[in-house]
Design an enzyme around this catalytic site. Structure first.
Site, short mmCIF file in Angstrom:
data_model
loop_
_atom_site.label_atom_id
_atom_site.label_comp_id
_atom_site.label_asym_id
_atom_site.label_seq_id
_atom_site.Cartn_x
_atom_site.Cartn_y
_atom_site.Cartn_z
N ASN A 92 0.81 -1.23 0.00
CA ASN A 92 0.00 0.00 0.00
C ASN A 92 0.84 1.27 0.00
OD1 ASN A 92 -2.66 -0.58 -0.37
ND2 ASN A 92 -3.07 -1.04 1.79
N PHE A 97 -1.88 -8.17 4.57
CA PHE A 97 -0.48 -7.73 4.60
C PHE A 97 -0.23 -6.43 3.83
CE2 PHE A 97 -0.65 -12.42 3.48
CZ PHE A 97 -1.00 -12.81 4.76
N CYS A 98 -1.20 -5.52 3.85
CA CYS A 98 -1.05 -4.22 3.17
C CYS A 98 -0.83 -4.38 1.67
CB CYS A 98 0.11 -3.40 3.74
SG CYS A 98 -0.11 -2.91 5.43
N ASN A 99 -1.25 -5.50 1.09
CA ASN A 99 -1.05 -5.71 -0.35
C ASN A 99 -2.40 -6.13 -0.94
OD1 ASN A 99 -0.41 -6.70 -2.93
ND2 ASN A 99 1.65 -7.27 -2.29
#
Ligand SMILES: Cc1ncc(COP(=O)(O)O)c(C=O)c1O
Length: 482
Positions: free
Chosen positions: A142, A400-402
């Site tokens: 992100n 996981f911020c993805n």
């Protein structure tokens, strides 16, 4: 207990005999028992190296001895204590360039609070204009995705290159097509991760030259790659490389770096000036003169007491050898991937589904997966978290911020996302249901510097608990974040 220990030792002996690549990394077992003794003393199985690396006791000792023996002032001056700090900061800077084999007449090392800080520096200063392009892979953290907001505010167009399930890689035919879709004389920026923090997939470094050949600047997010892989900047020449040092060697947190090519830096337009970034500024005349080199990009006072630990950490990695670390995690990662992929229920149905490359080629030792019930439903990740805790295992759950990798892994369409708005009153629980997610995300295990045979062995014993699991308890806590 003794029997279990004996069988673990016997299994490890066989593994060593069959995997020379692993046997040759015994130096890391010694380190584990000395510098990292706290792991086994506390019964920990640490499997979140992509979240954060672990520091050695000797790193701390060396750092604190240095601080205890010296007197260090703010480096923005020329007095003796200031000069002592400046010398340490510059030594740290030189050690970063040396570690990554970056020529000092080609690259600058700019210190930032973390990889995100490095990404923001580029995003806010890249000279995006109408007609410019920001091209990035679905598979991105992100902190890279967020750069699209800078691009949008300045009228540049953002385009995503899709990955394809199940391997979550980009079709090699696609990139050249996107790279040639440019108009005239513009600034165009390509951003992708050298290694996915979601799936462990490694995207080709050859894209850098391909993109350069079409006039693009390249941001290679190396945050998840450099802890276990060699990045040699005398061989490949990305324009911007963000990293976080705690991911490489655990200590210190709060320090990252932007490795940037001088040529590409010259085109950045900083939106402001601050203490540290200028040689002089006036009030009665609204004029300032930028500081030369890295200082122009380092806002305020750098983290000068932590920076010596960067030099210490890089020296520590160099002594072990990044290739030794790479060999160890590859041998263990390959085993983990195969063992997890072949886990079966009594009815022969798979007990786990892996998101990302299924074979250990062009990938790192970060594995995203979910456990499956015998009827194929995904096991609630909150239950996995609970059982992992009982086993002393630290792993990650969620996205996981993805989000891009997650959207492809869970086959969530654009239409679904457009339909389901995350309003102020929406709780994550409802949103997961609304967009039809089979669970709150995936499970991620990642290996690193002192991962050993016993870690993977204990992880597989934990995984066995999910075989033939029909239901999970109904007292799981609410989901708070993705
Ligand atoms: C690939 C990748 N990029 C960027 C980041 C952001 O790093 P930080 O949170 O240290 O800024 C991470 C963190 O996990 C990452 O894995």
């Amino acid at each position: 207990m003794q029997l279990a220990l004996a069988s673990l030792e016997a299994a490890e002996k066989v593994f060593r005999r069959e995997h020379h690549q692993y046997a040759d990394t015994a130096v890391l077992d010694e380190l584990r028992s000395t510098d990292y003794a706290r792991l086994d003393a506390g019964g920990h199985v640490y499997l979140d190296y992509t979240g954060g690396g672990l520091y050695a006791r000797s790193q701390l000792r060396e750092h604190f001895e240095l601080l205890q023996a010296g007197v260090f002032g703010n480096p923005h001056s020329i007095n003796p204590t200031s000069a002592a700090s400046t010398a340490l900061v510059e030594r740290a800077r030189a050690s970063v360039l040396e570690f990554f084999r970056a020529a000092s007449d080609e690259y600058l090392a700019i210190f930032t609070p973390n990889a995100t800080g490095a990404l923001r520096l580029v995003g806010e200063a890249y000279p995006f204009r109408a007609g410019d392009r920001f091209l990035l892979t679905f598979d991105n953290h992100n902190s890279v995705n967020g750069i699209r907001e800078f691009a949008r505010a300045r009228g540049a167009e953002t385009t995503y290159i899709p990955s394809a399930a199940p391997d979550l890689r980009v079709d090699p035919e696609l990139l050249p097509r996107y790279l040639t879709e440019t108009i005239g004389d513009h600034h165009n920026l390509l951003a992708y991760p050298a290694q996915s923090n979601f799936s462990g997939a490694q995207h080709p470094l050859t894209w850098i030259e391909q993109a350069h050949a079409h006039g693009w600047d390249v941001m290679l997010d190396a945050a998840a790659f450099v802890p276990t892989n060699r990045l040699d900047l005398s061989v490949c020449h990305p324009d911007f490389v963000p990293i976080s040092f705690y991911k490489m060697f655990g200590w210190p947190t709060g320090v990252g770096c932007l490795l940037a090519r001088r040529q590409a830096l010259a085109k950045l337009e900083r939106p402001w000036f601050s203490g540290g970034t200028i040689v002089a500024a006036f009030v009665q005349r609204q004029y300032y003169q930028s500081a030369p080199g890295a200082a122009h990009f380092e806002d305020g006072t750098v983290n000068y007491l932590s920076l010596p630990a960067v030099e210490i950490g890089l020296r520590f990695l160099d002594r072990i050898g990044i290739d030794t670390i790479h060999d160890r995690v590859s041998a263990l990662g390959d085993w983990l991937l195969q063992a997890l992929g072949s886990l079966r229920h009594s009815n022969r149905s798979p007990a786990a589904t892996i998101y990302g490359p299924q074979a250990y080629e062009q990938r790192g030792a970060t594995v995203a997966f979910n456990f499956l019930h015998p009827d194929g439903r995904i096991v609630d990740e909150r239950y996995v978290d609970r059982v992992a805790g009982e086993h002393g295992i630290s792993l990650r759950t969620g996205c996981f911020c993805n989000p891009g990798a997650g959207e492809v892994a869970f086959t969530i369409s654009r239409e679904t996302l457009v339909g389901g708005e995350f309003g102020d009153a929406t709780v994550l629980e409802d949103y997961v249901r609304m967009i039809g997610l089979p669970s709150g995300g995936a499970i991620r295990v990642s290996l690193g510097l002192v991962s050993n045979f016993a870690d993977v062995h204990r992880f597989m014993a934990f995984a066995d608990e999910f075989i033939d699991l029909v239901e999970v308890p109904d007292d799981l806590p609410p989901r708070i974040v993705c």
